[in-house]
Design a protein around this motif. Structure first.
Motif, PDB file in Angstrom:
ATOM      1  N   ASP A 276       0.829  -1.212   0.000  1.00 20.44           N
ATOM      2  CA  ASP A 276       0.000   0.000   0.000  1.00 20.44           C
ATOM      3  C   ASP A 276       0.858   1.254   0.000  1.00 20.44           C
ATOM      4  O   ASP A 276       0.492   2.256  -0.608  1.00 20.44           O
ATOM      5  CB  ASP A 276      -0.914  -0.002   1.233  1.00 20.44           C
ATOM      6  CG  ASP A 276      -1.854  -1.194   1.241  1.00 20.44           C
ATOM      7  OD1 ASP A 276      -2.498  -1.443   0.211  1.00 20.44           O
ATOM      8  OD2 ASP A 276      -1.939  -1.881   2.277  1.00 20.44           O
ATOM      9  N   THR A 277       1.990   1.204   0.685  1.00 20.60           N
ATOM     10  CA  THR A 277       2.904   2.346   0.769  1.00 20.60           C
ATOM     11  C   THR A 277       4.329   1.828   0.741  1.00 20.60           C
ATOM     12  O   THR A 277       4.632   0.777   1.319  1.00 20.60           O
ATOM     13  CB  THR A 277       2.663   3.135   2.071  1.00 20.60           C
ATOM     14  OG1 THR A 277       1.302   3.554   2.129  1.00 20.60           O
ATOM     15  CG2 THR A 277       3.561   4.363   2.133  1.00 20.60           C
TER      16      THR A 277
ATOM     17  N   GLN B 144      -4.185   7.541  -0.984  1.00 23.43           N
ATOM     18  CA  GLN B 144      -3.662   6.352  -1.646  1.00 23.43           C
ATOM     19  C   GLN B 144      -3.640   6.523  -3.164  1.00 23.43           C
ATOM     20  O   GLN B 144      -4.588   7.009  -3.769  1.00 23.43           O
ATOM     21  CB  GLN B 144      -4.509   5.132  -1.268  1.00 23.43           C
ATOM     22  CG  GLN B 144      -4.403   4.732   0.187  1.00 23.43           C
ATOM     23  CD  GLN B 144      -2.995   4.331   0.561  1.00 23.43           C
ATOM     24  OE1 GLN B 144      -2.360   3.512  -0.097  1.00 23.43           O
ATOM     25  NE2 GLN B 144      -2.479   4.943   1.632  1.00 23.43           N
TER      26      GLN B 144
END
Length: 779
Positions: free
Chosen positions: A154-155, A241
């Motif tokens: 996600d990151t 996001q």
């Protein structure tokens, strides 16, 4: 009394148009019930007042804002999957254990350490922030691990050095990640507090300027103290996001645990149990599962065990002492899994997607009756008649001289022989096949029948073979210096009619017709083709958005039972290789022809020839194949390129499983030392077997005798009788210094060399990479 006469400036009115006119009533009767499709929408838009338009725009902004907030609240919450953060140190001086120590703050939340192989990861549960993180790491030199982990992260948390930012290995890693597509990322600097106070400000300014090239308008965070680590966690939790298109429409899972159960027949193949959190889309047990780097498999069932890392663990009060309480930790949850295990879905054989990747061709499908002897003889007679030309010539003219006499339309009989020479190459041979002549009643002319070619037994008696060979060698050297593209020397040991029998001539490469279904190879009987690929892709994507899929929802912790998996998959997982699974969309397990647009990476200058084995990272897939290179144009025919040029974008064509774009593409080449070098980056263009790649061959000759618009050309062919000298006619005047070129074309197809297994590359070493890898804009 004199009559009034109008002057020249009198107004002239338009005359009345006579005839039958259509009234308004008749027009309404004819158009009763009809309404233009765009009239209603335009009318509604006009009727909206300015206040209503502002209100409508405000509602749209509010909906988008709520969608972003809902996505933030879902990620890392108790109902969503943990916030997966990939930590990548971009410099050899970065201390990864020290960064993990700062992030593992016991005051912030509960920490659960997870280890497999040499990879260190941990789960951070923070009830106060209502968030849970899953931190894992990858070294920039371990290329496959970095790229695979970035597909599901996600990151990405990049750790920078305060003085240099990143080294050559880190720069190469960034080039690959930018080409594949970056999810949300954050930049953190480690070790800036160790510098003298006076140099800290200068170091941050220099680092900010260096970072602007790769990451414009991004802030640098610090990671030296517990307080700075807490600020970093808040930044990670509140970031917007970024989406990767190839994973948003598919369900995917990062394996937290894996277990292998051998089958009864063999210990090498069995059922693989993968446990992890569902991400992206809902996961259906009937879909095909792709394990990155290993291939496609089917699922038998999906279980729903207890979540081992709940954000709010259950609290059990002691019966002896009501004031004491005990939290159910991850180990207790794992122990209770067998008791609380629930089967979500089992595969339905009638609805399960098949693993069929190829079409089984029927050898009798294209059967046709063999022609009879009478039909073959008729065809030969027809061919002979069509190859003869009858013309009127002066009396006493030989058949050789008759070839040079122009017809009434200004063309000579040698034009037919020019094209005939391409296929048969017997323009001038020893034997004569003159069919005889028939005298006519005219005094000055007689009729001569010309055969397929003109023969002259004494033509080569005046030719000096040694001089011909020396002159040929000079022309070869001259042409090699000019580096004319696609030029090929005519072979001396094989007849040209045999060597180039699959080629053809085209009047215009752009406009001349070419049937895409003509002379297809046997491999085309094994692949699948869409009647309309764009419409199929649009329909599947629309079903994903509108239709609710039965199965495991996003955020659930599940265990997948994958059947017929080789034991090597779990062995790689135990050694520390990440295990990543993607569910496939319909038809994505089937083989077809993929076309990808790629550009040469400026950091690699080695020559790459067509049909060399390359390593592909296409979306979530990784495989090996030998591609074709062709020009990227809007025409129906695309010229084949023998080498990968560095100045323009090319299209790479391979046999591979169907993948619906958008999807990023990375091309690597394995070196002799086992390392993988990035040679090109791009994206998936289409899945189209009808895209024609045409190979061009240029045969060169030189004028020997010139007669205005006709000439004798040599060194293009080499016949036994005439040394390849042939007559040619042109549409313009020819000069002695001109070169005669003949373009021949044939369609080429890729080789069937697809291999889903790619061996692990040797980790990159700092000295093996150029320290100045140019920037690549991957937008």
């Amino acid at each position: 009394m004199a009559a009034h006469r109008s002057g020249p400036l009198k107004q002239q009115n338009k005359a009345h148009k006579g005839g039958r006119h259509r009234g308004r009533g008749s027009a309404q009767r004819d158009g009763k019930g009809r309404l233009a499709p765009k009239t209603l929408s335009k009318k509604v838009r006009k009727d909206l007042s300015r206040v209503d338009q502002r209100h409508r725009a405000s509602q749209l902004r509010k909906q988008k804002k709520e969608a972003v907030l809902a996505e933030k609240r879902q990620l890392g919450s108790k109902d969503g999957p943990p916030h997966q953060v990939l930590v990548v140190p971009l410099h050899s001086r970065i201390s990864l254990p020290e960064a993990f120590r700062l992030l593992q703050d016991r005051d912030t939340g509960t920490v659960h350490l997870i280890e497999w192989g040499n990879t260190h990861s941990f789960m951070l549960l923070c009830p106060r922030l209502k968030h849970r993180w899953f931190f894992t790491s990858a070294r920039p030199g371990d290329l496959h691990t970095v790229l695979d982990m970035a597909k599901v992260a996600d990151t990405i948390l990049f750790l920078l050095d305060p003085l240099e930012g990143w080294d050559s290995t880190g720069d190469y890693c960034l080039s690959c990640l930018f080409a594949q597509g970056l999810p949300t990322y954050t930049l953190a600097v480690q070790g800036i507090s160790s510098l003298p106070p006076k140099k800290q400000i200068d170091a941050r300014k220099k680092l900010s300027k260096a970072v602007e090239k790769r990451f414009p308008e991004d802030k640098l965070l610090l990671l030296d103290t517990q307080q700075e680590a807490g600020m970093l966690l808040r930044q990670l939790a509140n970031q917007k996001q970024r989406h990767l298109a190839f994973r948003d429409r598919r369900a995917y899972l990062f394996a937290h645990a894996a277990d292998f159960v051998p089958s009864e027949e063999s210990d090498l193949v069995g059922t693989l149990k993968i446990s992890g959190y569902v991400r992206g889309q809902a996961l259906n047990v009937n879909s095909v599962l792709h394990i990155t780097g290993h291939g496609d498999f089917q699922m038998k069932q999906i279980d729903a065990p207890v979540d081992p890392f709940p954000l709010n663990p259950r609290v059990i009060k002691s019966s002896k002492d009501p004031g004491t309480a005990m939290e159910i930790c991850a180990a207790d949850a794992v122990a209770d899994m067998e008791e609380d295990l629930k089967v979500l879905m089992k595969a339905d054989p009638d609805r399960q997607e098949s693993l069929q990747t190829e079409v089984i061709p029927d050898p009798m499908e294209g059967e046709q009756t063999w022609p009879t002897e009478e039909e073959l003889s008729e065809a030969q007679d027809l061919l002979k008649e069509s190859s003869k030309v009858v013309k009127k010539v002066p009396k006493g003219t030989s058949s050789y001289q008759a070839e040079w006499i122009l017809d009434e339309d200004g063309e000579s009989g040698g034009e037919e022989d020019e094209y005939d020479d391409i296929e048969h190459e017997d323009f001038m041979e020893e034997e004569s096949q003159d069919e005889g002549s028939e005298e006519e009643e005219e005094e000055e002319c007689e009729t001569v029948t010309l055969g397929e070619s003109v023969r002259d037994d004494v033509y080569d008696e005046k030719v000096d073979e040694e001089a011909e060979e020396k002159m040929l060698e000079k022309y070869k050297q001259e042409r090699l210096e000019e580096m004319f593209p696609d030029e090929l020397d005519t072979p001396r040991d094989v007849a040209a009619r045999i060597r180039f029998q699959k080629y053809r001539g085209l009047k215009s490469f752009r406009t001349s017709p070419w049937d895409p279904k003509e002379n297809l190879p046997r491999d085309y009987a094994r692949i699948f083709q869409f009647q309309n690929f764009i419409n199929t892709r649009r329909r599947i994507f629309k079903e994903i958005e509108d239709k609710e899929v039965e199965g495991a929802e996003v955020g659930w912790y599940v265990t997948l039972h994958v059947s017929e998996v080789p034991v090597s998959v779990v062995e790689h997982f135990k050694r520390g290789t990440p295990l990543i699974a993607f569910s496939l969309l319909p038809h994505e397990q089937k083989m077809s022809v993929l076309n990808m647009v790629v550009s040469r990476h400026p950091g690699n200058t080695e020559p790459v020839k067509a049909k060399e084995e390359l390593i592909f990272h296409c979306g979530f897939r990784r495989f090996r194949a030998s591609p074709l290179f062709s020009q990227h144009t809007a025409a129906d025919k695309h010229k084949f390129q023998r080498f990968f040029t560095a100045d323009t974008a090319l299209v790479v064509t391979v046999y591979a499983p169907i993948t619906f774009p958008p999807a990023s593409v990375l091309l690597f080449k394995q070196n002799s030392n086992g390392m993988h070098s990035l040679i090109a980056t791009g994206h998936l263009l289409s899945v189209d077997p009808d895209r024609m790649v045409i190979k061009r061959v240029v045969l060169s000759g030189h004028p020997f005798k010139i007669f205005t618009k006709t000439a004798v050309v040599r060194y293009m062919f080499f016949n036994r009788g005439t040394h390849g000298h042939m007559k040619c006619s042109f549409d313009g005047k020819l000069k002695s210094q001109d070169t005669v070129l003949m373009n021949l074309y044939k369609r080429v197809f890729p080789k069937w060399t697809y291999d889903p297994y790619v061996p692990e590359p040797v980790p990159w070493v700092k000295s093996e990479i150029s320290s100045t890898v140019p920037e690549v804009d991957m937008e």
